[in-house]
Scaffold this motif. Structure first.
Motif, PDB file in Angstrom:
ATOM      1  N   PHE A 194      -5.002   9.506  -3.397  1.00 23.34           N
ATOM      2  CA  PHE A 194      -5.291   9.391  -2.135  1.00 23.34           C
ATOM      3  C   PHE A 194      -4.050   8.837  -1.298  1.00 23.34           C
ATOM      4  CE2 PHE A 194      -9.447   9.051  -3.912  1.00 23.34           C
ATOM      5  CZ  PHE A 194     -10.181  10.121  -3.092  1.00 23.34           C
ATOM      6  N   PHE A 205      -3.080   8.437   3.002  1.00 18.84           N
ATOM      7  CA  PHE A 205      -3.998   8.315   4.271  1.00 18.84           C
ATOM      8  C   PHE A 205      -2.847   8.546   5.146  1.00 18.84           C
ATOM      9  CE2 PHE A 205      -6.085   5.870   0.970  1.00 18.84           C
ATOM     10  CZ  PHE A 205      -7.351   6.161   0.965  1.00 18.84           C
ATOM     11  N   ASN A 215      -2.981   2.735   4.430  1.00 17.43           N
ATOM     12  CA  ASN A 215      -3.929   1.705   3.929  1.00 17.43           C
ATOM     13  C   ASN A 215      -3.353   1.001   2.794  1.00 17.43           C
ATOM     14  OD1 ASN A 215      -5.339   3.057   5.812  1.00 17.43           O
ATOM     15  ND2 ASN A 215      -6.948   3.974   4.334  1.00 17.43           N
ATOM     16  N   MET A 273      -2.507  -2.821   1.229  1.00 20.13           N
ATOM     17  CA  MET A 273      -3.187  -4.162   1.104  1.00 20.13           C
ATOM     18  C   MET A 273      -1.955  -5.072   1.719  1.00 20.13           C
ATOM     19  SD  MET A 273      -6.144  -3.776   0.029  1.00 20.13           S
ATOM     20  CE  MET A 273      -6.627  -2.183  -0.279  1.00 20.13           C
ATOM     21  N   ARG A 332       2.804  -4.596  -6.220  1.00 22.05           N
ATOM     22  CA  ARG A 332       1.278  -4.889  -6.561  1.00 22.05           C
ATOM     23  C   ARG A 332       0.473  -3.920  -5.690  1.00 22.05           C
ATOM     24  NH1 ARG A 332       1.002  -9.302 -10.010  1.00 22.05           N
ATOM     25  NH2 ARG A 332       2.328 -11.074  -9.302  1.00 22.05           N
ATOM     26  N   GLU A 383       0.459  -1.169  -8.099  1.00 23.04           N
ATOM     27  CA  GLU A 383      -0.167  -1.487  -9.440  1.00 23.04           C
ATOM     28  C   GLU A 383      -1.987  -1.353  -9.367  1.00 23.04           C
ATOM     29  OE1 GLU A 383       0.555  -5.353 -10.967  1.00 23.04           O
ATOM     30  OE2 GLU A 383      -0.452  -5.128 -12.506  1.00 23.04           O
ATOM     31  N   LEU A 384      -2.324  -1.447  -8.063  1.00 19.76           N
ATOM     32  CA  LEU A 384      -3.898  -1.617  -7.902  1.00 19.76           C
ATOM     33  C   LEU A 384      -4.603  -0.494  -8.825  1.00 19.76           C
ATOM     34  CD1 LEU A 384      -4.480  -2.050  -3.989  1.00 19.76           C
ATOM     35  CD2 LEU A 384      -5.283  -3.422  -5.922  1.00 19.76           C
ATOM     36  N   PRO A 385      -4.302   0.879  -8.529  1.00 21.38           N
ATOM     37  CA  PRO A 385      -5.180   1.780  -9.419  1.00 21.38           C
ATOM     38  C   PRO A 385      -4.890   1.388 -10.763  1.00 21.38           C
ATOM     39  CG  PRO A 385      -3.675   2.994  -7.744  1.00 21.38           C
ATOM     40  CD  PRO A 385      -3.315   1.564  -7.679  1.00 21.38           C
ATOM     41  N   ARG A 415       1.525   4.642  -5.096  1.00 19.52           N
ATOM     42  CA  ARG A 415       0.218   4.201  -5.406  1.00 19.52           C
ATOM     43  C   ARG A 415      -0.701   5.426  -5.974  1.00 19.52           C
ATOM     44  NH1 ARG A 415      -3.427   1.445  -1.060  1.00 19.52           N
ATOM     45  NH2 ARG A 415      -3.537   3.402  -0.261  1.00 19.52           N
TER      46      ARG A 415
END
Ligand SMILES: Nc1ncnc2c1ncn2[C@@H]1O[C@H](COP(=O)(O)OP(=O)(O)OP(=O)(O)O)[C@@H](O)[C@H]1O
Ligand SMILES: [Mg+2]
Lengths: 385, 231
Positions: free
Chosen positions: B92, B94, B98, B100, B107, B110-112, B159
């Motif tokens: 996604f 946006f 969006n 963090m 980082r 890396e989230l997903p 991301r």
């Protein structure tokens, strides 16, 4: 990176807010730790009193004397094991401000009735032999630096002696410890005989009697028999368990239990509101981020857990800091207060209770925001902005 | 149906209820998206572009009708299944990035990968590759607030692609950027489409953005009015 890192980053994203919230929680647990420990110390006299010990006092009130003859009469009653008579001396050392709880007792029976007073056989025997000997508790020995063999001038703020003064010379025959750490050793005992032969008040009287029964189950029966026995005598008696007696004594200061409950409850409730509100706001600010995480594929359950973990972490950081501080304060005050308030220890029970309350605080404050996050709908969260 | 179709929407109805009022957005929409397509969706505000994208991405469900992805229904999956499906298949992007705010670029990227079983080392490699691709390798440790809008959007692209999804869904990815930066982002999307074979669906208001796509669909009142300008 792991969820734990995310939780940590979320928790620390506003350092000032984190500090203030932690501080508030810390204060609550500091109050809890110190106040509950104080209460325990006050109650330790009650808790540690033997179950089979009864106290016989004059029914007018416990400062009124009883005739000496009562000792043998009580001893003869069925179910009574040992009896010791005690007199309040009203002792102090040099200055009336240096109060020392001192009682004149019948030595052999005293040690039979108070089994939690422990000392070496040699010291015990030497006390029995020496009419001017007295036993002092470890707390007093430490506070004044007295040793066995020291001659101490003990003064009374009630009685005077035949030599015209208020001071009696006594020799330290032994120093006793308590069987439990919480047993207060802040008092001294000496020979009733020495007291009676030298004081000017005269008479064959004792302050009160403490006795042990053969079995706690007999307590009620024995107490009733004693009080009935003296119902028609010059001095009527009021017999109760030592527990009840000590409790009544402490409650003269005020209903401590209720007071403490009030303080702790108020502190906790305030903190609960503050922290709960902070958590709700903190999570609401993150609505967009939570919606993003959900979009990326983080499940509602996982986010729920992360938020709950965050509030738990908050409660434990603040709570453990508060408990640690309480521990340090109690330890620091222990030496100071040993004389007045023995048995001052932050017990495992208090620590465990505190940890339980931390978990509860974390749960209660985290639940609402966690549920909000769980239920957060991605579409509405994004269209709201 | 051929294997060539990534998305297949059949008779999709979608309406919202707001109080007593029911707003119909789609009333029997049919649509197919081929693998490897770069599709731009344009249309006036309120025409249902975001709603369509949400249904493709499995964050919103049609009131009735079917959404098939690679031949299987996604509109019937549970919340948990959809989360997993999104993590595996969709990136996604946006309008407002969006990211963090408390996490570094690396980082964020890396989230997903936290949703995969990759080892720490593999995750690190994937993050590095993705950041290199968006030309931000030297910004790995920067926080979003330390980066420009264009850079933030590139982090968001990294991301979106780090777990190598088949499809990228972009809702006005350049809506908040100036012309020049927008072109950079669009070139990047084009590259992902052409060189890495990503299927892309992009909602945009900007006709010059739509030019980067292989084809453009115009949505109005829940229907496609002109089809396949490019064809
Ligand atoms: N959660 C919702 N609840 C109720 N109505 C909604 C909701 N989401 C969207 N709508 C309505 O559905 C219609 C289409 O919305 P959508 O966001 O898909 O439009 P859009 O084409 O993306 O518009 P824009 O170009 O402004 O982003 C609008 O009339 C909107 O008000
Ligand atoms: Mg939109």
């Amino acid at each position: 990176m792991s969820d734990i890192y995310l939780i940590f980053k979320n928790l620390t994203r506003k350092p000032l807010r984190l500090f203030l919230t932690c501080f508030a929680i810390m204060v609550a647990f500091l109050i809890f730790g110190v106040v509950t420990t104080l209460k325990d110390a006050l109650n330790s006299g009650i808790e540690l009193s033997a179950d089979n010990r009864l106290v016989v006092v004059n029914s007018i009130n416990f400062t009124q004397p009883l005739p000496y003859a009562y000792v043998n009469k009580v001893k003869a009653i069925e179910g009574v094991k040992d009896v010791v008579h005690m007199n309040w001396f009203g002792g102090y050392y040099q200055e009336p401000a240096n109060q020392l709880v001192t009682m004149a007792v019948d030595p052999e029976n005293y040690l039979k009735v108070y089994e939690e007073v422990v000392l070496s056989d040699a010291e015990r025997d030497s006390w029995f032999r020496n009419q001017r000997g007295m036993l002092i508790g470890r707390a007093i020995a430490d506070a004044y630096g007295w040793k066995v063999g020291d001659i101490i001038p003990m003064s009374s703020n009630i009685f005077s002696n035949r030599e015209g003064g208020h001071t009696w010379e006594m020799e330290v025959s032994g120093i006793f410890d308590g069987r439990d750490e919480q047993f207060g050793t802040n008092f001294a005992v000496f020979h009733y005989k020495y007291f009676m032969e030298t004081q000017t008040f005269g008479g064959d009287w004792v302050g009160w009697l403490t006795l042990t029964t053969d079995d706690p189950a007999l307590n009620e029966q024995v107490a009733k028999t004693i009080d009935e026995e003296f119902a028609n005598s010059e001095a009527q008696t009021d017999t109760s368990t030592e527990k009840a007696f000590n409790k009544a004594f402490i409650e003269q200061i005020g209903n401590i239990g209720l007071m403490i409950f009030g303080i702790v409850f108020t502190a906790f409730f305030t903190i609960l509101l503050v922290v709960g509100n902070t958590m709700i706001l903190a999570v609401r600010e993150r609505t967009g981020e939570i919606a993003t995480l959900k979009t990326l594929g983080f499940t509602a359950k996982r986010i729920f857990t992360m938020i709950l973990a965050e509030s738990m972490l908050l409660a434990f950081i603040g709570g453990l800091a508060g408990l640690g501080l309480a521990y340090m304060i109690v330890e620091g005050a222990k030496a100071f207060l040993a004389q007045f308030l023995p048995g001052l220890v932050l017990s495992d029970t208090v620590a465990l209770q505190a940890v339980g309350f931390m978990a509860l605080l974390g749960l209660v404050t985290g639940l609402v925001p966690a549920i909000n996050a769980y239920k957060l709908n991605i579409v509405t969260a994004f269209s709201r902005r | 149906m051929t294997d060539n179709i990534l998305f297949d929407l059949k008779g999709v109805h979608k309406s919202f209820t707001r109080g007593k009022e029911t707003i119909k957005i789609f009333d029997g929409l049919d649509m197919q998206i081929k693998k490897g397509d770069f599709l731009a969706i344009m249309g006036p505000s309120g025409s249902g572009k975001t709603t369509l994208l949400n249904m493709l991405g499995g964050v919103d469900q049609p009131t009735s009708g079917e959404v098939l992805f690679d031949g299987s229904r996604v509109d019937t999956l549970s919340e948990g299944q959809l989360s997993k499906w999104r993590a595996n298949n969709i990136g996604f992007i946006f309008q407002f990035y969006n990211l963090m705010p408390m996490l570094s670029a690396a980082r964020n990227v890396e989230l997903p990968l936290l949703l995969t079983n990759l080892s720490k080392k593999d995750r690190k490699n994937s993050v590095e590759t993705a950041l290199k691709l968006v030309e931000l390798a030297d910004r790995a440790s920067h926080l979003p607030k330390e980066m420009s809008g264009g850079q933030q959007q590139r982090v968001a692209i990294a991301r979106a692609i780090v777990s190598d999804p088949k499809l990228l869904l972009c809702d006005e990815p350049t809506g908040d950027l100036d012309r020049h930066t927008a072109d950079e982002i669009l070139e990047m999307l084009q590259l992902l489409n052409e060189k890495f074979g990503k299927t892309i669906v992009m909602v945009t208001h900007d006709p010059s953005a739509a030019k980067y796509a292989k084809r453009t669909l115009h949505l109005d009142k829940g229907e496609f009015v002109e089809k396949d300008l490019a064809a």
